[in-house]
Design a protein around this motif. Structure first.
Motif, PDB file in Angstrom:
ATOM      1  N   PRO A  22       5.478  -3.072 -10.329  1.00 32.24           N
ATOM      2  CA  PRO A  22       5.049  -3.082 -11.732  1.00 32.24           C
ATOM      3  C   PRO A  22       4.221  -1.856 -12.127  1.00 32.24           C
ATOM      4  N   GLU A  23       3.698  -1.120 -11.157  1.00 29.71           N
ATOM      5  CA  GLU A  23       2.892   0.061 -11.464  1.00 29.71           C
ATOM      6  C   GLU A  23       3.715   1.340 -11.544  1.00 29.71           C
ATOM      7  N   CYS A  24       4.576   1.580 -10.530  1.00 26.21           N
ATOM      8  CA  CYS A  24       5.264   2.874 -10.469  1.00 26.21           C
ATOM      9  C   CYS A  24       6.781   2.776 -10.539  1.00 26.21           C
ATOM     10  N   ARG A  26       8.889   1.980  -8.071  1.00 26.79           N
ATOM     11  CA  ARG A  26       9.576   2.072  -6.782  1.00 26.79           C
ATOM     12  C   ARG A  26       9.853   0.665  -6.257  1.00 26.79           C
ATOM     13  N   PRO A  27      10.779   0.517  -5.309  1.00 29.53           N
ATOM     14  CA  PRO A  27      11.072  -0.819  -4.747  1.00 29.53           C
ATOM     15  C   PRO A  27       9.831  -1.423  -4.085  1.00 29.53           C
ATOM     16  N   SER A  28       9.642  -2.718  -4.257  1.00 33.38           N
ATOM     17  CA  SER A  28       8.481  -3.388  -3.686  1.00 33.38           C
ATOM     18  C   SER A  28       8.596  -3.482  -2.167  1.00 33.38           C
ATOM     19  N   ALA A  29       7.441  -3.583  -1.519  1.00 34.20           N
ATOM     20  CA  ALA A  29       7.395  -3.734  -0.063  1.00 34.20           C
ATOM     21  C   ALA A  29       6.953  -5.148   0.261  1.00 34.20           C
ATOM     22  N   ARG A  30       7.506  -5.714   1.320  1.00 34.42           N
ATOM     23  CA  ARG A  30       7.207  -7.100   1.693  1.00 34.42           C
ATOM     24  C   ARG A  30       5.704  -7.320   1.901  1.00 34.42           C
ATOM     25  N   GLU A  31       5.031  -6.409   2.573  1.00 34.13           N
ATOM     26  CA  GLU A  31       3.612  -6.599   2.880  1.00 34.13           C
ATOM     27  C   GLU A  31       2.692  -6.410   1.672  1.00 34.13           C
ATOM     28  N   HIS A  32       3.192  -5.831   0.581  1.00 33.32           N
ATOM     29  CA  HIS A  32       2.371  -5.604  -0.620  1.00 33.32           C
ATOM     30  C   HIS A  32       2.975  -6.254  -1.857  1.00 33.32           C
ATOM     31  N   TYR A  33       3.937  -7.149  -1.672  1.00 33.81           N
ATOM     32  CA  TYR A  33       4.692  -7.737  -2.779  1.00 33.81           C
ATOM     33  C   TYR A  33       3.781  -8.265  -3.875  1.00 33.81           C
ATOM     34  N   PRO A  34       4.024  -8.022  -5.135  1.00 41.76           N
ATOM     35  CA  PRO A  34       5.177  -7.383  -5.747  1.00 41.76           C
ATOM     36  C   PRO A  34       5.039  -5.866  -5.881  1.00 41.76           C
ATOM     37  N   PHE A  35       4.037  -5.295  -5.234  1.00 42.03           N
ATOM     38  CA  PHE A  35       3.800  -3.855  -5.326  1.00 42.03           C
ATOM     39  C   PHE A  35       4.481  -3.129  -4.174  1.00 42.03           C
ATOM     40  N   SER A  37       2.905  -0.489  -2.555  1.00 39.24           N
ATOM     41  CA  SER A  37       1.899   0.035  -1.636  1.00 39.24           C
ATOM     42  C   SER A  37       0.535  -0.564  -1.954  1.00 39.24           C
ATOM     43  N   GLU A  38      -0.406  -0.342  -1.042  1.00 43.62           N
ATOM     44  CA  GLU A  38      -1.783  -0.794  -1.245  1.00 43.62           C
ATOM     45  C   GLU A  38      -2.403  -0.080  -2.452  1.00 43.62           C
ATOM     46  N   ARG A  39      -2.021   1.178  -2.652  1.00 43.06           N
ATOM     47  CA  ARG A  39      -2.560   1.935  -3.781  1.00 43.06           C
ATOM     48  C   ARG A  39      -2.185   1.283  -5.111  1.00 43.06           C
ATOM     49  N   CYS A  40      -0.906   0.945  -5.296  1.00 46.31           N
ATOM     50  CA  CYS A  40      -0.475   0.312  -6.545  1.00 46.31           C
ATOM     51  C   CYS A  40      -1.128  -1.048  -6.714  1.00 46.31           C
ATOM     52  N   ARG A  41      -1.311  -1.784  -5.624  1.00 48.44           N
ATOM     53  CA  ARG A  41      -2.001  -3.075  -5.682  1.00 48.44           C
ATOM     54  C   ARG A  41      -3.438  -2.887  -6.165  1.00 48.44           C
ATOM     55  N   ASN A  42      -4.127  -1.858  -5.661  1.00 45.15           N
ATOM     56  CA  ASN A  42      -5.506  -1.610  -6.060  1.00 45.15           C
ATOM     57  C   ASN A  42      -5.611  -1.102  -7.491  1.00 45.15           C
TER      58      ASN A  42
END
Length: 69
Positions: A22-24, A26-35, A37-42
Motif C-alpha cells: 500500500p505504500e510503494c 511493490r509486491p508484498s512480502a510474507r514476513e511484512h504482509y501487507p507491506f 518491507s519493514e520500512r514501508c510498514r514503519n
C-alpha cells in the motif's frame, strides 16, 4: 484457492495472493504482509501515529441547535 495450503517439509503455510504494497506498490512480502518491507510498514505506522489517517468528522448543526434549546 483461499482455503488451500502448501506443504513444505513438515511446515504447512496457507497460500495468500501477492498484493501490491500500500505504500510503494511493490509486491508484498510474507514476513511484512501487507507491506513489502519493514520500512514501508514503519512509514504507514508513522502516518497513523501522526494523525495523517484521521477520519474527518462533520458536525451535525441541526443536532447542536436542538441541544441548545
Amino acid at each position: 484457492m483461499s482455503g488451500e495450503s502448501k506443504k513444505s517439509g513438515s511446515n504447512v503455510e496457507p497460500l495468500r495472493a501477492t498484493r501490491p504494497c500500500p505504500e510503494c506498490g511493490r509486491p508484498s512480502a510474507r514476513e511484512h504482509y501487507p507491506f513489502c518491507s519493514e520500512r514501508c510498514r514503519n512509514v504507514d505506522l508513522n502516518r497513523w501515529l501522526s494523525g495523517s489517517y484521521a477520519i474527518p468528522v462533520a458536525d451535525d448543526e441541526s443536532k447542536a441547535d436542538d441541544e441548545d434549546r
